[in-house]
Design a protein around this motif. Structure first.
Motif, PDB file in Angstrom:
ATOM      1  N   GLU A 126       0.988  -1.172   0.076  1.00 36.09           N
ATOM      2  CA  GLU A 126      -0.014  -0.001   0.023  1.00 36.09           C
ATOM      3  C   GLU A 126       0.959   1.361  -0.047  1.00 36.09           C
ATOM      4  OE1 GLU A 126      -1.305   0.738   4.488  1.00 36.09           O
ATOM      5  OE2 GLU A 126      -2.056  -1.135   3.655  1.00 36.09           O
ATOM      6  N   ILE A 127       0.219   2.251  -0.297  1.00 36.25           N
ATOM      7  CA  ILE A 127       0.929   3.681  -0.262  1.00 36.25           C
ATOM      8  C   ILE A 127       0.005   4.574   0.530  1.00 36.25           C
ATOM      9  CG2 ILE A 127       1.847   5.615  -1.590  1.00 36.25           C
ATOM     10  CD1 ILE A 127       1.976   3.627  -4.142  1.00 36.25           C
ATOM     11  N   ASN A 128       0.434   5.388   1.477  1.00 36.88           N
ATOM     12  CA  ASN A 128      -0.276   6.058   2.417  1.00 36.88           C
ATOM     13  C   ASN A 128       0.563   7.465   2.353  1.00 36.88           C
ATOM     14  OD1 ASN A 128      -1.716   4.117   3.977  1.00 36.88           O
ATOM     15  ND2 ASN A 128       0.304   3.615   4.500  1.00 36.88           N
ATOM     16  N   PRO A 129      -0.515   8.460   1.723  1.00 41.99           N
ATOM     17  CA  PRO A 129      -0.204   9.960   1.818  1.00 41.99           C
ATOM     18  C   PRO A 129       0.078  10.683   3.195  1.00 41.99           C
ATOM     19  CG  PRO A 129      -2.588   9.842   1.642  1.00 41.99           C
ATOM     20  CD  PRO A 129      -2.141   8.316   1.983  1.00 41.99           C
ATOM     21  N   ARG A 130       1.004   9.930   3.947  1.00 41.96           N
ATOM     22  CA  ARG A 130       1.442  10.336   5.411  1.00 41.96           C
ATOM     23  C   ARG A 130       2.488   9.632   5.757  1.00 41.96           C
ATOM     24  NH1 ARG A 130       0.563   5.808   8.000  1.00 41.96           N
ATOM     25  NH2 ARG A 130      -1.410   4.274   7.598  1.00 41.96           N
ATOM     26  N   ILE A 131       2.971   9.895   6.950  1.00 40.49           N
ATOM     27  CA  ILE A 131       4.279   9.245   7.598  1.00 40.49           C
ATOM     28  C   ILE A 131       3.732   7.896   8.069  1.00 40.49           C
ATOM     29  CG2 ILE A 131       5.356  11.385   8.181  1.00 40.49           C
ATOM     30  CD1 ILE A 131       4.666  10.944  10.969  1.00 40.49           C
ATOM     31  N   SER A 132       4.491   7.063   8.569  1.00 47.73           N
ATOM     32  CA  SER A 132       4.145   5.713   9.180  1.00 47.73           C
ATOM     33  C   SER A 132       3.410   6.116  10.390  1.00 47.73           C
ATOM     34  CB  SER A 132       5.480   4.935   9.352  1.00 47.73           C
ATOM     35  OG  SER A 132       5.939   4.267   8.221  1.00 47.73           O
ATOM     36  N   GLY A 133       2.457   5.064  10.745  1.00 47.63           N
ATOM     37  CA  GLY A 133       1.743   5.165  11.868  1.00 47.63           C
ATOM     38  C   GLY A 133       2.586   4.490  13.228  1.00 47.63           C
ATOM     39  N   TYR A 134       2.122   4.689  14.278  1.00 45.10           N
ATOM     40  CA  TYR A 134       2.551   4.208  15.667  1.00 45.10           C
ATOM     41  C   TYR A 134       3.970   4.700  15.950  1.00 45.10           C
ATOM     42  CZ  TYR A 134      -1.077   0.508  14.758  1.00 45.10           C
ATOM     43  OH  TYR A 134      -2.263  -0.276  14.607  1.00 45.10           O
ATOM     44  N   VAL A 135       5.079   4.059  15.678  1.00 42.53           N
ATOM     45  CA  VAL A 135       6.329   4.451  16.214  1.00 42.53           C
ATOM     46  C   VAL A 135       7.267   5.324  15.580  1.00 42.53           C
ATOM     47  CG1 VAL A 135       6.117   2.508  17.541  1.00 42.53           C
ATOM     48  CG2 VAL A 135       7.409   2.435  15.707  1.00 42.53           C
ATOM     49  N   LEU A 136       7.289   5.579  14.314  1.00 48.23           N
ATOM     50  CA  LEU A 136       8.105   6.381  13.472  1.00 48.23           C
ATOM     51  C   LEU A 136       8.741   7.474  14.045  1.00 48.23           C
ATOM     52  CD1 LEU A 136       9.657   5.830  10.606  1.00 48.23           C
ATOM     53  CD2 LEU A 136       8.257   7.687  10.017  1.00 48.23           C
ATOM     54  N   ARG A 137       7.753   8.353  14.218  1.00 48.09           N
ATOM     55  CA  ARG A 137       8.098   9.759  14.720  1.00 48.09           C
ATOM     56  C   ARG A 137       8.924   9.653  15.995  1.00 48.09           C
ATOM     57  NH1 ARG A 137       4.424  14.949  16.159  1.00 48.09           N
ATOM     58  NH2 ARG A 137       5.963  16.686  16.285  1.00 48.09           N
TER      59      ARG A 137
END
Length: 263
Positions: A126-137
């Motif tokens: 998949e491609i998401n128009p956002r940063i990764s969810g959960y822990v990335l930031r």
């Protein structure tokens, strides 16, 4: 996972009967509707590529790894940063992610692209128009001292970000915690005290994504992540397994060792 058309119809009817709108499960994405896509099941390891594009050019890319998903709903279980993939494979999926975004008209912004690395190479999930969810930031801030959200905002404002070279001698490895199995981490005093003591001693890095709910859904998602750092994969694995057993995260139907086996 479905194995035949009848199986697919049965699951479709069950899911759409209880997950209709965002009010049924806030945060699951149902505000956009509950339509679904059936896709081929790929065997392999899962990897996330977060990329920054500016004026159709690749500014930055970062690869992280996901653990073996939990059946029955392919729920996320574990994460590792940075990726264990060799240099050539990271380059290949980064280039594929970049070309995939450009091909569908994503030219400026921060995007998240997910792949399964199979015996025949990377397969797009998949491609998401956002940063990764959960822990990335939070993990990027802890390991490298950068805030990826700032760069996303810069691109949105028409400013091309300059990102420093990211180097570290540490590995972050963590496991997701589920409401039905691990709520005691935040609701039972002795478990909460043990967790907070580990946090205070810098033995774990804990993130909470959402509040615990009294009523649980068959389609539950993680409420948090418990992570450790190590200088090698083996060290991080052993530390994470110890912590998960001490906190009661590792259970018969939630075997952490299986989730992180590829790390």
């Amino acid at each position: 996972m479905v194995k035949c058309q009848e199986d697919m119809k049965r699951h479709f009817q069950r899911i759409t009967s209880c997950l209709r709108s965002d009010s049924n499960y806030p945060g699951l994405g149902l505000s956009h509707g509950n339509s679904m896509t059936v896709m081929e099941f790929y065997k392999g390891t899962e990897h996330n590529i977060d990329i920054i594009l500016y004026d159709r050019k690749l500014v930055w890319a970062f690869v992280t790894d996901s653990g073996t998903v939990r059946q029955h709903c392919f729920v996320a279980t574990a994460k590792r940063m940075p990726s264990y993939l060799p240099y050539d494979q990271k380059n290949r999926i980064t280039d594929t992610a970049f070309r995939s975004c450009i091909a569908i008209g994503l030219t400026d912004g921060l995007f998240n692209v997910e792949f399964i690395w199979t015996s025949n190479g990377p397969k797009l999930l998949e491609i998401n128009p956002r940063i990764s969810g959960y822990v990335l930031r939070d993990w990027l801030q802890k390991l490298y001292g950068i805030d990826i959200m700032v760069y996303s905002m810069m691109v949105a404002c028409g400013i091309k970000p300059t990102i420093p070279e990211l180097t570290t001698n540490k590995i972050l490895m963590g496991v997701m915690v589920m409401p039905s199995l691990h709520a005691k981490l935040l609701t039972e005093d002795h478990c909460k005290q043990k967790l907070f003591q580990m946090i205070e001693n810098d033995a774990v890095f804990f993130l909470q994504f959402r509040k615990l709910k009294e009523t649980l859904s068959h389609y539950e998602v993680p409420f948090g992540n418990v992570a450790v750092t190590g200088t090698t994969s083996d060290e991080a694995k052993q530390k994470l397994l110890y912590v998960c057993r001490e906190l009661g995260i590792d259970q018969e139907d939630y075997r952490v060792e299986d989730f992180i086996q590829t790390f």
